[in-house]
Design a protein around this motif. Structure first.
Motif, PDB file in Angstrom:
ATOM      1  N   UNK A   1       0.830  -1.207   0.000  1.00 57.75           N
ATOM      2  CA  UNK A   1       0.000   0.000   0.000  1.00 57.75           C
ATOM      3  C   UNK A   1       0.864   1.256   0.000  1.00 57.75           C
ATOM      4  N   UNK A   2       1.924   1.239   0.782  1.00 55.21           N
ATOM      5  CA  UNK A   2       2.837   2.371   0.817  1.00 55.21           C
ATOM      6  C   UNK A   2       3.509   2.570  -0.551  1.00 55.21           C
ATOM      7  N   UNK A   3       3.901   1.481  -1.169  1.00 52.19           N
ATOM      8  CA  UNK A   3       4.561   1.555  -2.469  1.00 52.19           C
ATOM      9  C   UNK A   3       3.605   2.079  -3.544  1.00 52.19           C
ATOM     10  N   UNK A   4       2.342   1.678  -3.476  1.00 51.47           N
ATOM     11  CA  UNK A   4       1.363   2.181  -4.448  1.00 51.47           C
ATOM     12  C   UNK A   4       1.185   3.694  -4.311  1.00 51.47           C
ATOM     13  N   UNK A   5       1.222   4.168  -3.084  1.00 54.13           N
ATOM     14  CA  UNK A   5       1.108   5.599  -2.841  1.00 54.13           C
ATOM     15  C   UNK A   5       2.268   6.340  -3.516  1.00 54.13           C
TER      16      UNK A   5
ATOM     17  N   UNK B   1       4.757   9.209  -8.309  1.00 53.02           N
ATOM     18  CA  UNK B   1       5.646   9.146  -9.470  1.00 53.02           C
ATOM     19  C   UNK B   1       4.892   9.479 -10.753  1.00 53.02           C
ATOM     20  N   UNK B   2       3.713   8.913 -10.899  1.00 53.81           N
ATOM     21  CA  UNK B   2       2.904   9.167 -12.100  1.00 53.81           C
ATOM     22  C   UNK B   2       2.520  10.639 -12.187  1.00 53.81           C
TER      23      UNK B   2
ATOM     24  N   UNK C   1       9.593  18.765 -19.142  1.00 54.83           N
ATOM     25  CA  UNK C   1      10.679  19.515 -18.521  1.00 54.83           C
ATOM     26  C   UNK C   1      11.588  18.514 -17.796  1.00 54.83           C
ATOM     27  N   UNK C   2      12.547  17.927 -18.494  1.00 56.17           N
ATOM     28  CA  UNK C   2      13.336  16.839 -17.900  1.00 56.17           C
ATOM     29  C   UNK C   2      14.125  17.253 -16.652  1.00 56.17           C
ATOM     30  N   UNK C   3      14.660  18.470 -16.636  1.00 55.21           N
ATOM     31  CA  UNK C   3      15.437  18.884 -15.459  1.00 55.21           C
ATOM     32  C   UNK C   3      14.550  18.995 -14.230  1.00 55.21           C
ATOM     33  N   UNK C   4      13.395  19.585 -14.395  1.00 53.64           N
ATOM     34  CA  UNK C   4      12.454  19.733 -13.284  1.00 53.64           C
ATOM     35  C   UNK C   4      11.958  18.351 -12.834  1.00 53.64           C
ATOM     36  N   UNK C   5      11.676  17.481 -13.802  1.00 54.49           N
ATOM     37  CA  UNK C   5      11.198  16.147 -13.462  1.00 54.49           C
ATOM     38  C   UNK C   5      12.281  15.384 -12.695  1.00 54.49           C
ATOM     39  N   UNK C   6      13.527  15.492 -13.133  1.00 53.05           N
ATOM     40  CA  UNK C   6      14.620  14.803 -12.449  1.00 53.05           C
ATOM     41  C   UNK C   6      14.758  15.297 -11.011  1.00 53.05           C
ATOM     42  N   UNK C   7      14.626  16.601 -10.830  1.00 51.21           N
ATOM     43  CA  UNK C   7      14.729  17.184  -9.495  1.00 51.21           C
ATOM     44  C   UNK C   7      13.609  16.666  -8.581  1.00 51.21           C
ATOM     45  N   UNK C   8      12.377  16.667  -9.099  1.00 57.95           N
ATOM     46  CA  UNK C   8      11.237  16.201  -8.303  1.00 57.95           C
ATOM     47  C   UNK C   8      11.332  14.702  -8.012  1.00 57.95           C
ATOM     48  N   UNK C   9      11.785  13.916  -8.996  1.00 60.24           N
ATOM     49  CA  UNK C   9      11.926  12.478  -8.778  1.00 60.24           C
ATOM     50  C   UNK C   9      13.034  12.178  -7.780  1.00 60.24           C
ATOM     51  N   UNK C  10      14.082  12.994  -7.785  1.00 57.09           N
ATOM     52  CA  UNK C  10      15.151  12.815  -6.801  1.00 57.09           C
ATOM     53  C   UNK C  10      14.628  13.053  -5.388  1.00 57.09           C
ATOM     54  N   UNK C  11      13.790  14.071  -5.231  1.00 54.57           N
ATOM     55  CA  UNK C  11      13.180  14.333  -3.927  1.00 54.57           C
ATOM     56  C   UNK C  11      12.312  13.152  -3.490  1.00 54.57           C
ATOM     57  N   UNK C  12      11.510  12.644  -4.419  1.00 56.82           N
ATOM     58  CA  UNK C  12      10.640  11.512  -4.104  1.00 56.82           C
ATOM     59  C   UNK C  12      11.466  10.281  -3.731  1.00 56.82           C
ATOM     60  N   UNK C  13      12.530  10.036  -4.468  1.00 55.28           N
ATOM     61  CA  UNK C  13      13.387   8.890  -4.185  1.00 55.28           C
ATOM     62  C   UNK C  13      14.035   9.016  -2.803  1.00 55.28           C
ATOM     63  N   UNK C  14      14.436  10.225  -2.431  1.00 55.36           N
ATOM     64  CA  UNK C  14      15.013  10.438  -1.105  1.00 55.36           C
ATOM     65  C   UNK C  14      13.982  10.123  -0.012  1.00 55.36           C
ATOM     66  N   UNK C  15      12.724  10.541  -0.232  1.00 49.80           N
ATOM     67  CA  UNK C  15      11.663  10.230   0.736  1.00 49.80           C
ATOM     68  C   UNK C  15      11.446   8.726   0.840  1.00 49.80           C
ATOM     69  N   UNK C  16      11.441   8.067  -0.303  1.00 52.69           N
ATOM     70  CA  UNK C  16      11.221   6.616  -0.317  1.00 52.69           C
ATOM     71  C   UNK C  16      12.349   5.904   0.427  1.00 52.69           C
ATOM     72  N   UNK C  17      13.585   6.283   0.123  1.00 53.89           N
ATOM     73  CA  UNK C  17      14.724   5.647   0.799  1.00 53.89           C
ATOM     74  C   UNK C  17      14.659   5.852   2.299  1.00 53.89           C
ATOM     75  N   UNK C  18      14.336   7.078   2.700  1.00 52.95           N
ATOM     76  CA  UNK C  18      14.261   7.389   4.121  1.00 52.95           C
ATOM     77  C   UNK C  18      13.174   6.552   4.790  1.00 52.95           C
TER      78      UNK C  18
END
Length: 90
Positions: free
Chosen positions: A49-53, A58-59, A68-85
């Motif tokens: 359930x957490x992963x689906x969220x 991500x979608x 906007x690839x640079x903006x998308x990369x920045x936002x995905x990096x933030x999301x990935x940091x939250x997921x890892x944490x």
């Protein structure tokens, strides 16, 4: 005459590049989803359930910043940091 031919040729090349770039992005996203589904099968319900969220986030990021690839990369990096944490905290 040769100049107009070159312009037509360049236009065709640009259209071809756009087509293959779009197709590549779609294939990469399909592979990511397939990989995520496979990992989800091996986890418990709470983690799924957490992963689906996070997948929904991500979608949304992909849809919002797809052109906007640079903006998308920045936002995905933030999301990935939250997921890892979140997943490594336990």
């Amino acid at each position: 005459m040769a100049d107009s031919f070159n312009k037509l040729w360049l236009k065709g090349q640009a259209e071809e590049d756009i087509y293959f770039a779009r197709r590549d992005r779609e294939l990469i996203e399909a592979l990511r989803k397939k990989k995520l589904r496979k990992k989800l099968e091996d986890t418990d319900k709470k983690t799924r359930n957490r992963a689906r969220k996070y997948e929904d986030r991500f979608v949304k990021i992909s849809d919002k910043h797809g052109k906007k690839p640079k903006k998308m990369r920045k936002e995905l990096s933030k999301l990935l940091a939250k997921i890892r944490k979140r997943f490594t905290a336990k």
